[in-house]
Design an enzyme around this catalytic site. Structure first.
Site, PDB file in Angstrom:
ATOM      1  CE1 TYR A   1      -3.814  -2.202   5.299  1.00 31.81           C
ATOM      2  CE2 TYR A   1      -3.263   0.225   4.676  1.00 31.81           C
ATOM      3  CZ  TYR A   1      -3.610  -1.014   4.178  1.00 31.81           C
ATOM      4  OH  TYR A   1      -3.954  -1.311   2.872  1.00 31.81           O
TER       5      TYR A   1
ATOM      6  CB  SER B   1      -0.811  -0.092   1.042  1.00 28.79           C
ATOM      7  OG  SER B   1      -1.609   1.233   1.378  1.00 28.79           O
TER       8      SER B   1
END
Length: 267
Positions: free
Chosen positions: A163, A150
């Site tokens: 995350y 990501s």
């Protein structure tokens, strides 16, 4: 099925393939000629069956297998679903999870949140590579692994600090695995930015999701809120013959979002 596609006769495994980017990847490789696509899901059997039906409509065999990649036993079960084909040409480590929390609120997340996210986003991908290694090495070309990381892991943004940290770890692990598994297996990572899927709306009211979407369209250099298909086509490139000399690479596919957060040299 498009005859002569660049994934002609490939055997492909996609984790987290029931919806969103995973589904788009599974359908895209089928459209490009894959012989079989192993569609992994953790919970939603009905959504995974929809993915498998779309894969079959493109002419590929869709093999459904339930499993949580945080479990090594489940990873081995997912890999075993490809065993009858004798090889895996491409493994897409797409399964992921998050915890939504403001970065400035350090009390909003716990040590367990870190462990839960790492178990899926990092350890799960590692376990899948380990479980699939012999089948990837059996591929007639270089076996290919593509990890869905990501932009959060590159720039430290995203749904929460755990995350972002897990996705940063995934990109580093991609480098380690690319070295360790060469020359038989290529390992690369894709770093999406905002993807317009229900996943991004988890834990957020509709109005907030609309604002995030509008912000993506207004703030990215390409003025775009990416769809799963936008990201899938770039992701699939990293497993295709066209990228046969690419390994250890992290490809940012974010409509230029990273340009607003950090210079390219920050990679």
């Amino acid at each position: 099925m498009a005859a002569g596609g660049d994934f002609q006769d490939f055997v492909v495994v996609v984790t987290g393939a029931s919806t969103g980017l995973g589904r788009a990847i599974a359908v895209e490789v089928a459209r490009r000629g894959a012989k079989a696509v192993v569609v992994n899901y953790a919970r939603s059997a009905s959504e995974a069956e929809e993915t498998a039906a779309l894969v079959r409509a493109e002419g590929a065999e869709g093999v459904l297998v339930q499993g949580d990649v945080a479990s090594d036993e489940d990873c081995r079960k997912i890999a075993a679903a490809a065993q009858p084909f004798g090889r895996i040409d491409a493994l897409f480590n797409n399964a992921g999870t998050t915890r939504f929390a403001a970065h400035g609120d350090l009390d909003a997340v716990s040590a367990q949140d870190f462990l839960d996210l790492y178990a899926v986003n990092v350890v799960g991908a590692y376990q899948m590579v380990r479980a699939c290694r012999s089948l990837l090495e059996a591929a007639p070309r270089h076996g290919a692994v593509v990890n869905t990381a990501s932009i959060a892991g590159v720039t430290g943004i995203g749904s929460s600090i755990p995350y972002a940290a897990s996705k940063g770890a995934m990109t580093t692990m991609t480098l380690s695995l690319a070295r360790a598994l060469a020359p038989k297996i290529r390992v690369n990572a894709v770093c999406p930015g905002f993807i317009d899927t229900p996943w991004f709306g988890k834990g957020m009211p509709d109005a907030a999701v609309d604002r995030v979407r509008a912000n993506a369209e207004a703030s990215t250099p390409l003025r775009a809120a990416s769809t799963p298909q936008d990201i899938a086509e770039a992701t699939v490139f990293l497993a295709a013959p066209a990228s046969r000399h690419v390994t250890g690479e992290t490809l940012l596919v974010d409509a230029g979002m990273h340009l607003g957060y950090a210079p390219t040299v920050a990679r």
